[in-house]
Design a protein around this motif. Structure first.
Motif, mmCIF file in Angstrom:
data_model
loop_
_atom_site.group_PDB
_atom_site.id
_atom_site.type_symbol
_atom_site.label_atom_id
_atom_site.label_comp_id
_atom_site.label_asym_id
_atom_site.label_seq_id
_atom_site.Cartn_x
_atom_site.Cartn_y
_atom_site.Cartn_z
ATOM 1 N N ARG A 197 33.235 -17.119 -26.637
ATOM 2 C CA ARG A 197 32.028 -16.312 -26.779
ATOM 3 C C ARG A 197 31.272 -16.276 -25.451
ATOM 4 O O ARG A 197 31.197 -17.283 -24.750
ATOM 5 C CB ARG A 197 31.134 -16.851 -27.891
ATOM 6 N N GLY A 198 30.703 -15.129 -25.155
ATOM 7 C CA GLY A 198 29.939 -14.991 -23.919
ATOM 8 C C GLY A 198 29.500 -13.560 -23.740
ATOM 9 O O GLY A 198 29.554 -12.745 -24.673
ATOM 10 N N PRO A 254 31.799 -15.606 -17.668
ATOM 11 C CA PRO A 254 31.001 -16.707 -18.227
ATOM 12 C C PRO A 254 31.093 -16.808 -19.755
ATOM 13 O O PRO A 254 30.114 -16.617 -20.471
ATOM 14 C CB PRO A 254 29.580 -16.377 -17.764
ATOM 15 N N PHE A 255 32.289 -17.088 -20.239
ATOM 16 C CA PHE A 255 32.516 -17.297 -21.666
ATOM 17 C C PHE A 255 32.774 -18.781 -21.908
ATOM 18 O O PHE A 255 33.221 -19.501 -21.012
ATOM 19 C CB PHE A 255 33.728 -16.497 -22.154
ATOM 20 N N ARG A 256 32.475 -19.218 -23.127
ATOM 21 C CA ARG A 256 32.751 -20.598 -23.532
ATOM 22 C C ARG A 256 33.782 -20.606 -24.662
ATOM 23 O O ARG A 256 33.749 -19.746 -25.552
ATOM 24 C CB ARG A 256 31.486 -21.298 -24.023
ATOM 25 N N VAL A 257 34.670 -21.574 -24.645
ATOM 26 C CA VAL A 257 35.628 -21.756 -25.737
ATOM 27 C C VAL A 257 34.897 -22.430 -26.902
ATOM 28 O O VAL A 257 34.384 -23.534 -26.754
ATOM 29 C CB VAL A 257 36.831 -22.615 -25.295
ATOM 30 N N VAL A 258 34.839 -21.751 -28.048
ATOM 31 C CA VAL A 258 34.132 -22.293 -29.205
ATOM 32 C C VAL A 258 35.084 -22.693 -30.329
ATOM 33 O O VAL A 258 34.687 -23.386 -31.270
ATOM 34 C CB VAL A 258 33.081 -21.297 -29.738
ATOM 35 N N ARG A 259 36.321 -22.226 -30.262
ATOM 36 C CA ARG A 259 37.343 -22.667 -31.219
ATOM 37 C C ARG A 259 38.650 -22.834 -30.477
ATOM 38 O O ARG A 259 39.058 -21.953 -29.713
ATOM 39 C CB ARG A 259 37.513 -21.662 -32.356
ATOM 40 N N PHE A 260 39.307 -23.967 -30.690
ATOM 41 C CA PHE A 260 40.514 -24.307 -29.947
ATOM 42 C C PHE A 260 41.467 -24.989 -30.928
ATOM 43 O O PHE A 260 41.486 -26.197 -31.058
ATOM 44 C CB PHE A 260 40.146 -25.242 -28.783
ATOM 45 N N ASP A 261 42.224 -24.187 -31.655
ATOM 46 C CA ASP A 261 43.103 -24.685 -32.697
ATOM 47 C C ASP A 261 44.514 -24.151 -32.505
ATOM 48 O O ASP A 261 44.699 -23.106 -31.851
ATOM 49 C CB ASP A 261 42.603 -24.244 -34.086
ATOM 50 N N ALA A 298 32.576 -27.634 -20.510
ATOM 51 C CA ALA A 298 31.236 -27.483 -21.072
ATOM 52 C C ALA A 298 30.483 -26.309 -20.448
ATOM 53 O O ALA A 298 29.471 -25.865 -20.992
ATOM 54 C CB ALA A 298 30.434 -28.772 -20.878
ATOM 55 N N LEU A 299 30.967 -25.808 -19.313
ATOM 56 C CA LEU A 299 30.274 -24.719 -18.621
ATOM 57 C C LEU A 299 30.916 -23.371 -18.916
ATOM 58 O O LEU A 299 32.117 -23.293 -19.205
ATOM 59 C CB LEU A 299 30.307 -24.959 -17.108
ATOM 60 N N PRO A 300 30.142 -22.284 -18.832
ATOM 61 C CA PRO A 300 30.740 -20.955 -18.958
ATOM 62 C C PRO A 300 31.823 -20.768 -17.904
ATOM 63 O O PRO A 300 31.649 -21.151 -16.739
ATOM 64 C CB PRO A 300 29.560 -20.012 -18.702
ATOM 65 N N GLY A 301 32.951 -20.193 -18.316
ATOM 66 C CA GLY A 301 34.048 -20.008 -17.371
ATOM 67 C C GLY A 301 34.632 -21.306 -16.882
ATOM 68 O O GLY A 301 35.313 -21.331 -15.855
ATOM 69 N N MET A 302 34.378 -22.391 -17.597
ATOM 70 C CA MET A 302 34.854 -23.730 -17.206
ATOM 71 C C MET A 302 34.399 -24.111 -15.804
ATOM 72 O O MET A 302 35.026 -24.906 -15.122
ATOM 73 C CB MET A 302 36.384 -23.814 -17.320
ATOM 74 N N GLY A 303 33.276 -23.528 -15.366
ATOM 75 C CA GLY A 303 32.740 -23.847 -14.051
ATOM 76 C C GLY A 303 33.407 -23.117 -12.907
ATOM 77 O O GLY A 303 33.117 -23.383 -11.744
ATOM 78 N N SER A 304 34.282 -22.155 -13.226
ATOM 79 C CA SER A 304 34.931 -21.361 -12.189
ATOM 80 C C SER A 304 34.200 -20.034 -12.037
ATOM 81 O O SER A 304 34.013 -19.300 -13.018
ATOM 82 C CB SER A 304 36.398 -21.089 -12.548
ATOM 83 N N THR A 348 32.757 -1.513 -23.199
ATOM 84 C CA THR A 348 32.240 -2.881 -23.267
ATOM 85 C C THR A 348 30.964 -2.952 -22.437
ATOM 86 O O THR A 348 30.988 -2.721 -21.229
ATOM 87 C CB THR A 348 33.270 -3.890 -22.732
ATOM 88 N N ALA A 349 29.864 -3.257 -23.088
ATOM 89 C CA ALA A 349 28.566 -3.253 -22.417
ATOM 90 C C ALA A 349 28.250 -4.616 -21.812
ATOM 91 O O ALA A 349 28.711 -5.649 -22.298
ATOM 92 C CB ALA A 349 27.475 -2.870 -23.410
ATOM 93 N N ILE A 350 27.457 -4.610 -20.745
ATOM 94 C CA ILE A 350 26.972 -5.868 -20.174
ATOM 95 C C ILE A 350 25.777 -6.360 -20.989
ATOM 96 O O ILE A 350 25.217 -5.623 -21.800
ATOM 97 C CB ILE A 350 26.588 -5.717 -18.689
ATOM 98 N N ASP A 351 25.410 -7.616 -20.757
ATOM 99 C CA ASP A 351 24.237 -8.223 -21.403
ATOM 100 C C ASP A 351 24.295 -8.090 -22.931
ATOM 101 O O ASP A 351 23.269 -7.916 -23.601
ATOM 102 C CB ASP A 351 22.935 -7.598 -20.879
ATOM 103 N N THR A 352 25.503 -8.187 -23.464
ATOM 104 C CA THR A 352 25.739 -8.046 -24.898
ATOM 105 C C THR A 352 26.659 -9.162 -25.368
ATOM 106 O O THR A 352 27.698 -9.414 -24.744
ATOM 107 C CB THR A 352 26.384 -6.678 -25.207
ATOM 108 N N ALA A 353 26.297 -9.836 -26.441
ATOM 109 C CA ALA A 353 27.124 -10.920 -26.967
ATOM 110 C C ALA A 353 28.490 -10.393 -27.399
ATOM 111 O O ALA A 353 28.584 -9.384 -28.109
ATOM 112 C CB ALA A 353 26.424 -11.583 -28.147
#
Length: 208
Positions: free
Chosen positions: A104-105, A90-97, A79-85, A156-161
């Motif tokens: 996304r992050g 700091p990305f989150r898994v939004v699709r896992f198929d 549930a946390l960005p980077g799975m808490g590591s 790849t820029a920082i502070d960018t989705a």
């Protein structure tokens, strides 16, 4: 009785996901911000010294609670960005198929290599994590990275989705060939930042 090798895990331990407790969630958030400040702040030396005093107290508080791998929530809290590591971006898994994984992050000041661009060495780390998730989502046995090639297409820029995607392109026995990309969504189009080409190889019985 079946063992880890019978489940296709080689000698890899079977770690389970865990819920992120409020205190740990606050801790990870604060530590990520501390990382950004550590590479961007420029205070007087007495402020650095005072900050070091506080960090040393934190180290002393956590030291007695060191636990084996797989017991700490770090890396096991989806549930946390980077799975808490703190190692992982700091990305989150939004699709896992089975047909692919999407994360996304965004990167921050801590990830800068120069001129507000993400350090080139950070992207392979993101992609390597993505490859592991792709293998897992495809319900393939635990695998290790044999090679990972990154083609850098755009700064790849920082502070960018950002969006990272990966999928199994083909399978040859123990080998799973992974392709993917990191893109920056801009209105109706996507800017391709980097492309991924990797090989993940299934562990043999007992292989770490």
């Amino acid at each position: 009785m079946s063992g880890p090798d019978d489940r296709g895990r080689g000698g890899f331990p079977d770690f389970e996901a865990t819920a992120a407790e409020p205190g740990f969630t606050r801790y990870v958030t604060a530590m990520r911000r501390l990382g950004d400040l550590s590479v961007s702040a420029a205070p007087d030396d007495d402020v650095w010294a005072a900050a070091a005093d506080q960090i040393e107290k934190l180290v002393a508080a956590l030291e007695p609670a060191v636990a084996p791998e797989g017991v700490s929530p770090a890396g096991r809290a989806p549930a946390l960005p980077g799975m808490g590591s703190l190692l992982l971006p700091p990305f989150r898994v939004v699709r896992f198929d089975p047909d692919g994984v999407e994360m996304r992050g965004q990167f921050s000041r801590m990830h800068v290599g120069g001129n507000s661009a993400v350090h080139g060495g950070v992207l392979p780390l993101l992609f390597d994590w993505l490859c592991g998730m792709v293998v897992h989502a495809a319900q393939r046995p635990i695998s290790r990275t044999a090679y990972l090639k990154v083609d850098y297409r755009h700064v790849t820029a920082i502070d960018t989705a950002l969006i990272a995607r990966g999928r199994v392109a083909r399978v040859e026995g123990r080998k799973a060939f992974i392709t993917g990309e990191l893109v920056e969504p801009r209105d109706a189009e996507e800017i391709l930042c980097a492309q991924l080409d990797a090989l993940m190889v299934q562990l043999r019985p007992g292989q770490p």
